[in-house]
Design a protein around this motif. Structure first.
Motif, short mmCIF file in Angstrom:
data_model
loop_
_atom_site.label_atom_id
_atom_site.label_comp_id
_atom_site.label_asym_id
_atom_site.label_seq_id
_atom_site.Cartn_x
_atom_site.Cartn_y
_atom_site.Cartn_z
N THR A 1 32.71 37.99 36.92
CA THR A 1 34.01 37.33 36.78
C THR A 1 35.08 38.34 36.41
O THR A 1 36.20 38.32 36.95
N GLY A 2 34.75 39.26 35.50
CA GLY A 2 35.70 40.30 35.12
C GLY A 2 36.06 41.22 36.27
O GLY A 2 37.18 41.75 36.34
N TRP A 3 35.10 41.42 37.18
CA TRP A 3 35.34 42.27 38.35
C TRP A 3 36.03 41.52 39.48
O TRP A 3 36.31 42.09 40.54
N GLY A 4 36.30 40.24 39.29
CA GLY A 4 36.97 39.44 40.31
C GLY A 4 36.06 38.98 41.43
O GLY A 4 36.54 38.57 42.49
N LEU A 5 34.75 39.02 41.22
CA LEU A 5 33.80 38.64 42.26
C LEU A 5 33.28 37.22 42.10
O LEU A 5 32.57 36.72 42.98
N ARG A 6 33.59 36.58 40.97
CA ARG A 6 33.20 35.19 40.75
C ARG A 6 34.37 34.46 40.12
O ARG A 6 35.24 35.07 39.49
N ASP A 7 34.34 33.14 40.28
CA ASP A 7 35.41 32.34 39.70
C ASP A 7 34.86 30.95 39.40
O ASP A 7 34.54 30.19 40.32
#
Length: 363
Positions: free
Chosen positions: A112-118
């Protein structure tokens, strides 16, 4: 594991300190469960590496029925209380299970922090809490875009839910049944399994809410088949001890790694679950590893449950990192597998030492 319990030996001291006077360790079964766990890692890394590896769970359930019946069947008949049985099961399964949940949670936070999950914070919070106590997440029914699966924090945990459920059924009912009655339960479960298998077109079911109804016949048939195998063949000496024991190991790996045409998928899955998985377990009883391979088979069996329950979170972090550094293909898988095995082994050993220190009598 399902029958992925670490260090199983029907002739050693069990959780309550009672000696089980049966045949010495089933080394072939140890090796097979380890190989099956590795195939599960392969399919979660790249499905094409082992496209049928979800069937390993059906093998694990058969093996679990055999092992639980071997260790606890007679003890329950002699008066072991239900609470004592379930305490022993949870004590054996939960420490690594909880670590798997924590690893999965860390994976989701990182991605999530890497922008790969939401996903929503409430989804993550509720799913973590309920998954952490062996229960499926209800967020599928409460969110428009929920995380995938009944156990989204650590995917493999779904089989532990069904494992504990069938353990409850065994301790309350199945252990009391005759072989004939057990065969009747297996036949009814098999009929239901065929129905859901044909309905869904495969047996990769029971891990998500849309196919949750398929989980019960899946575990009931396989586990009951394992109990029947225990009643018929448990404790018997092996027919042959030698390198021929590699044959059922290879047969298992071929069956759960094989690519299957879509039109044949439901029939292949049902054939494996209802016939091949019980047959392979029986072959593992009859064909035993040679003395030279016993230590190796024991170690492979030892890491099976840790590898199974811990690998998903590791894969989730490894794959994007491997992509960023240009590591891919079979080499990436072997690096991943090495990392998973090392992490699983070290974690299991540290847990064993911690638990041993806690149970050591004070001087």
């Amino acid at each position: 594991m399902t029958s992925l319990d670490r260090g199983y030996s029907p002739s050693t001291i069990d959780d309550a300190g009672v000696s089980i006077p049966d045949r010495s360790r089933y080394y072939s079964l140890d090796a097979m469960r380890g190989f099956a766990a590795i195939c599960v890692v392969a399919t979660h890394f790249q499905e094409r590496y082992a496209p049928s590896a979800y069937l390993a769970v059906d093998f694990f359930f058969v093996l679990s029925g055999f092992i639980i019946a071997e260790i606890y069947g007679k003890r329950l008949s002699r008066g072991l209380p239900f609470q004592g049985f379930m305490t022993a099961r949870i004590k054996r399964l939960y420490p690594l299970y909880l670590i798997g949940i924590l690893v999965g949670l860390v994976q989701i936070i990182l991605l999530t922090g890497w922008g790969l999950r939401d996903q929503s914070a409430i989804d993550l919070l509720v799913s973590t809490v309920v998954n952490g106590v062996f229960l499926p997440s209800p967020m599928y029914f409460l969110q428009t875009k929920p995380m995938q699966g009944m156990f989204p924090i650590n995917g493999p945990a779904w089989s532990m839910f069904w494992e504990l459920l069938v353990n409850i059924v065994f301790a309350l009912w199945l252990f009391r049944l005759s072989i004939r009655a057990l065969c009747g339960v297996a036949l009814v479960s098999a009929a239901l399994l065929v129905f859901v298998g044909l309905h869904y077109g495969m047996l990769n079911i029971g891990w998500e809410w849309p196919s949750a109804v398929g989980g019960l016949p899946r575990v009931m048939f396989s586990f009951t088949a394992g109990v029947v195998i225990s009643r018929l063949f448990g404790g018997m000496p092996a027919w042959r001890k030698g390198w021929a024991a590699i044959v059922p190991c290879l047969l298992l790996m071929i069956c759960i790694a094989a690519p299957v045409p879509l039109l044949l998928r439901p029939y292949y899955d049902l054939m494996f679950a209802t016939a091949l998985a019980p047959l392979i377990v029986m072959l593992g009883l009859f064909l035993e590893m040679p003395a030279k391979a016993e230590a190796w088979a024991t170690w492979v069996g030892y890491i099976s449950y840790p590898v199974y329950i811990l690998h998903r979170g590791v894969i989730g972090v490894f794959k994007p990192v491997a992509g960023w550094i240009g590591l891919n293909g079979p080499l990436a898988f072997f690096v991943l597998l090495s990392a998973v095995v090392c992490f699983a082994y070290v974690t299991a050993r540290l847990l064993d030492r911690t638990m041993a220190m806690q149970t050591r009598p004070a001087r």
